[in-house]
Scaffold this active site. Structure first.
Site, PDB file in Angstrom:
ATOM      1  NE  ARG A 103      -1.546   2.244   2.764  1.00 29.29           N
ATOM      2  CZ  ARG A 103      -0.847   2.831   3.410  1.00 29.29           C
ATOM      3  NH1 ARG A 103       0.052   3.934   2.866  1.00 29.29           N
ATOM      4  NH2 ARG A 103       0.090   2.996   4.911  1.00 29.29           N
ATOM      5  CD  GLU A 146      16.117  17.670   4.966  1.00 30.51           C
ATOM      6  OE1 GLU A 146      16.846  18.606   5.881  1.00 30.51           O
ATOM      7  OE2 GLU A 146      16.131  18.580   3.758  1.00 30.51           O
ATOM      8  CB  ILE A 180      12.944   8.724   0.753  1.00 23.41           C
ATOM      9  CG1 ILE A 180      13.720   9.945   1.329  1.00 23.41           C
ATOM     10  CG2 ILE A 180      11.999   9.171  -0.484  1.00 23.41           C
ATOM     11  CD1 ILE A 180      11.817  10.966   2.262  1.00 23.41           C
ATOM     12  CB  CYS A 255       1.825  15.783  -0.799  1.00 24.83           C
ATOM     13  SG  CYS A 255       1.888  17.411  -2.052  1.00 24.83           S
ATOM     14  CB  ALA A 259      -0.634  10.359   1.578  1.00 23.27           C
ATOM     15  NE  ARG A 285      -2.819 -24.608  19.369  1.00 24.51           N
ATOM     16  CZ  ARG A 285      -2.354 -25.473  20.100  1.00 24.51           C
ATOM     17  NH1 ARG A 285      -1.294 -25.625  18.517  1.00 24.51           N
ATOM     18  NH2 ARG A 285      -1.261 -24.916  20.938  1.00 24.51           N
ATOM     19  CD  GLU A 380       1.474   9.754   4.361  1.00 24.50           C
ATOM     20  OE1 GLU A 380       1.243  10.802   4.717  1.00 24.50           O
ATOM     21  OE2 GLU A 380       2.379   8.991   3.536  1.00 24.50           O
ATOM     22  N   GLY A 381       2.811  11.723   9.708  1.00 22.73           N
ATOM     23  CA  GLY A 381       2.368  12.667  10.815  1.00 22.73           C
ATOM     24  C   GLY A 381       2.626  11.183  12.134  1.00 22.73           C
TER      25      GLY A 381
HETATM   26  P1  FAD Z   1      10.527  12.855  15.126  1.00 21.46           P
HETATM   27  O1  FAD Z   1       9.781  13.942  14.796  1.00 21.46           O
HETATM   28  O2  FAD Z   1      11.894  12.832  15.938  1.00 21.46           O
HETATM   29  O3  FAD Z   1      10.177  12.296  15.905  1.00 21.46           O
HETATM   30  C1  FAD Z   1      10.422  11.531  17.420  1.00 21.46           C
HETATM   31  C2  FAD Z   1       8.892  11.996  18.526  1.00 21.46           C
HETATM   32  O4  FAD Z   1       9.176  12.887  18.574  1.00 21.46           O
HETATM   33  C3  FAD Z   1       7.783  11.135  18.002  1.00 21.46           C
HETATM   34  O5  FAD Z   1       6.739  10.194  18.786  1.00 21.46           O
HETATM   35  C4  FAD Z   1       6.532  12.564  17.879  1.00 21.46           C
HETATM   36  O6  FAD Z   1       5.252  12.714  17.718  1.00 21.46           O
HETATM   37  C5  FAD Z   1       7.184  13.105  19.055  1.00 21.46           C
HETATM   38  N1  FAD Z   1       7.755  14.440  18.985  1.00 21.46           N
HETATM   39  C6  FAD Z   1       8.013  15.361  17.482  1.00 21.46           C
HETATM   40  N2  FAD Z   1       7.271  16.577  18.192  1.00 21.46           N
HETATM   41  C7  FAD Z   1       6.393  16.955  19.112  1.00 21.46           C
HETATM   42  C8  FAD Z   1       5.898  17.796  20.130  1.00 21.46           C
HETATM   43  N3  FAD Z   1       5.778  19.055  19.568  1.00 21.46           N
HETATM   44  N4  FAD Z   1       5.130  16.769  20.886  1.00 21.46           N
HETATM   45  C9  FAD Z   1       4.645  15.908  21.472  1.00 21.46           C
HETATM   46  N5  FAD Z   1       5.500  15.312  20.735  1.00 21.46           N
HETATM   47  C10 FAD Z   1       6.235  15.676  19.933  1.00 21.46           C
HETATM   48  N6  FAD Z   1       8.447  10.758   4.793  1.00 21.46           N
HETATM   49  C11 FAD Z   1       8.661  11.271   3.217  1.00 21.46           C
HETATM   50  O7  FAD Z   1       9.258  13.003   3.331  1.00 21.46           O
HETATM   51  N7  FAD Z   1       9.035  10.565   2.179  1.00 21.46           N
HETATM   52  C12 FAD Z   1       8.424   9.433   2.627  1.00 21.46           C
HETATM   53  O8  FAD Z   1       8.325   8.855   1.192  1.00 21.46           O
HETATM   54  C13 FAD Z   1       8.867   8.339   3.572  1.00 21.46           C
HETATM   55  N8  FAD Z   1       8.634   7.220   4.299  1.00 21.46           N
HETATM   56  C14 FAD Z   1       8.623   6.302   5.371  1.00 21.46           C
HETATM   57  C15 FAD Z   1       8.475   5.381   5.747  1.00 21.46           C
HETATM   58  C16 FAD Z   1       8.741   4.738   6.279  1.00 21.46           C
HETATM   59  C17 FAD Z   1       9.426   3.179   6.587  1.00 21.46           C
HETATM   60  C18 FAD Z   1       9.186   5.385   7.940  1.00 21.46           C
HETATM   61  C19 FAD Z   1       9.053   4.986   8.935  1.00 21.46           C
HETATM   62  C20 FAD Z   1       9.115   6.810   7.608  1.00 21.46           C
HETATM   63  C21 FAD Z   1       9.084   7.741   6.699  1.00 21.46           C
HETATM   64  N9  FAD Z   1       9.060   9.052   6.209  1.00 21.46           N
HETATM   65  C22 FAD Z   1       9.110   9.789   5.142  1.00 21.46           C
HETATM   66  C23 FAD Z   1       9.813   9.519   7.308  1.00 21.46           C
HETATM   67  C24 FAD Z   1       7.783   9.955   8.125  1.00 21.46           C
HETATM   68  O9  FAD Z   1       6.935  10.642   7.637  1.00 21.46           O
HETATM   69  C25 FAD Z   1       9.110  10.420   9.634  1.00 21.46           C
HETATM   70  O10 FAD Z   1       8.801   9.281  10.414  1.00 21.46           O
HETATM   71  C26 FAD Z   1       8.152  10.852  10.336  1.00 21.46           C
HETATM   72  O11 FAD Z   1       7.230  11.963   9.726  1.00 21.46           O
HETATM   73  C27 FAD Z   1       8.620  11.752  11.838  1.00 21.46           C
HETATM   74  O12 FAD Z   1       9.751  11.781  12.424  1.00 21.46           O
HETATM   75  P2  FAD Z   1      11.171  11.635  12.946  1.00 21.46           P
HETATM   76  O13 FAD Z   1      10.804  10.735  12.568  1.00 21.46           O
HETATM   77  O14 FAD Z   1      12.003  12.501  12.712  1.00 21.46           O
HETATM   78  O15 FAD Z   1      10.224  11.801  14.598  1.00 21.46           O
END
Ligand code: FAD
Length: 401
Positions: A103, A146, A180, A255, A259, A285, A380-381
């Site tokens: 998906r 990033e 990504i 965008c 999604a 089972r 996606e958040g």
């Molecule tokens: P962080 O932002 O560092 O967050 C870490 C923790 O801190 C989380 O629990 C978060 O909720 C919490 N936190 C942060 N700020 C706050 C706040 N203000 N208040 C309370 N809690 C907070 N990204 C793309 O751009 N394109 C893609 O195609 C894509 N594919 C992905 C595929 C996979 C398998 C994965 C795992 C990730 C992908 N992502 C992609 C990235 C994804 O969108 C991010 O991982 C996500 O937005 C969270 O960012 P982070 O991992 O840096 O976590």
């Protein structure tokens, strides 16, 4: 004379509330076609792909999905199928019932990359990329996150500057993106970068010198999905590589909203598959001389799963009808993603317990769904971000920083 017990016909345990009754025949036909494709092209192989941590037939799969009209299926024109939001949701549910990684391939292609070009791109961008992407002949990725900037993408470091003066000067991109989806196999990347004019999106053919996309390894989730870093070292692009129709974070957020809507549905697919597996297993089972489905504790788990699956699917359908009516708001999508992904994860975890030791085996889809949903929860958040979006909608106060 002995009284005969007349048993009522058993209702479909996967649709206890009869949600199917409010779907149109056309919607059910589209769902059936996607299920048919997944039954033949995904389900027999996906556990092996997950175990190997690869998606070896990604191009063939993309073409099959393209021929069914699944890529950018809710977009109009340029070879896209122009289907409704509910059609799109039902398709996503079936795809994710097979695997969240599959998906994700389709989401990133259609709802992120194609949508970015379709909504914000120039006519030339659309003509160049959308028909090939709709057919699955070109694969796209979407670079926003990033390594140091995930939930707060406004702080991104990737930078685009114009080389020399004038509007027609080339752009030079420097920076790196992380996590990504589809990155290493993509033909085109939509990359978001800081400019003197705020955040802008760029259409980057991946064979441009200075662009590379190393694969991210050692994932324990979404293993049947390609996840990559994007490295941009002096990537030179023509002046018209920029998406002309949008400036600022609202570009990528528009965008992501598309999604995320798909995830509201898709997560219910992973949940349905987990629930169906647990129910079937519990009926077969036998422990303490009876099927474990006869124990009250098992039934309580099954009833809880059925309740969450029903309410989550109804929520998805309601949001889909609003999207088709043009009344869906981003905070409603946040509410849907927040609820449905966490409920899907609970269903998968509960299903895993019903399978006992078999619950940890890839012979069954449950542990795969459970691990996959950990990524779906974060991307996606995150749940925290969507909680803050909902909190802001409720209180009119932003609590993000
Ligand atoms: P962080 O932002 O560092 O967050 C870490 C923790 O801190 C989380 O629990 C978060 O909720 C919490 N936190 C942060 N700020 C706050 C706040 N203000 N208040 C309370 N809690 C907070 N990204 C793309 O751009 N394109 C893609 O195609 C894509 N594919 C992905 C595929 C996979 C398998 C994965 C795992 C990730 C992908 N992502 C992609 C990235 C994804 O969108 C991010 O991982 C996500 O937005 C969270 O960012 P982070 O991992 O840096 O976590």
């Amino acid at each position: 004379m002995t009284a005969t017990t007349v048993r009522p016909p058993r209702i479909d345990p996967l649709d206890l509330a009869g949600i199917d009754d409010v779907l149109t025949e056309e919607e059910k036909a589209i769902r059936g076609a996607v299920r048919h494709l997944c039954d033949s092209a995904v389900d027999p192989y996906v556990a092996e792909w997950f175990e190997a941590g690869e998606l070896p037939q990604i191009r063939e799969l993309a073409k099959e999905m393209g021929s069914l009209g699944l890529l950018g299926m809710h977009l109009e024109g340029y070879g896209c199928a122009g289907m409704s939001a509910v059609d799109y949701g039902l398709a996503w549910l079936e795809l994710e019932a097979s695997d969240s990684g599959i998906r994700s391939l389709v989401s990133v292609q259609g709802s992120l990359t194609m949508f970015a070009i379709w909504r914000h791109g120039s006519e030339e961008h659309k003509q160049q990329w959308l028909p090939a992407m709709a057919a699955g002949e070109a694969i796209g990725c979407f670079g926003l996150t990033e390594a140091d900037h995930g939930s707060d993408p406004a702080a991104m470091r990737t930078r685009a500057r114009q080389d020399g003066g004038g509007e027609r000067a080339d752009w030079i991109l420097d920076g790196a993106k992380m996590w990504i989806t589809n990155g290493s196999v993509a033909d085109v990347a939509v990359v978001w970068a800081q400019t003197d004019d705020g955040i802008r999106g760029f259409v980057v053919p991946t064979d441009t010198p200075g662009f590379s996309a190393p694969l991210i390894k050692h994932k324990m989730s979404l293993r049947a999905s390609v996840t990559s870093e994007l490295v941009l070292e002096g990537v030179r692009l023509p002046h018209d590589a920029v998406l002309p129709e949008v400036r600022g974070l609202k570009g990528p957020l528009s965008c992501l909203n598309e999604a995320r809507y798909g995830i509201v549905w898709g997560s219910m697919g992973a949940a349905r598959s987990s629930f169906a597996t647990a129910l079937k297993y519990a009926e077969r089972r036998v422990q303490f001389d009876r099927p474990i489905s006869g124990f009250q504790l098992t039934q309580a788990k099954l009833a809880q799963m059925s309740m969450e699956l029903t309410t989550g699917t109804l929520l998805a359908l309601h949001l889909g009808r609003r999207k088709d009516a043009g009344t869906l708001r981003p905070e409603q999508v946040s509410l849907g993603k927040l609820n449905n992904v966490s409920k899907a994860l609970e269903i998968a975890r509960s299903a895993r317990t019903i399978l006992g030791a078999n619950g940890i085996s890839l012979e069954y889809p449950v542990i795969r769904h459970m691990n996959n949903l950990e990524s779906v929860l974060t991307y996606e958040g995150t749940p925290e971000m969507h909680t803050l979006v909902v909190g802001q909608a409720l209180t009119c106060q932003a609590a993000f920083r």
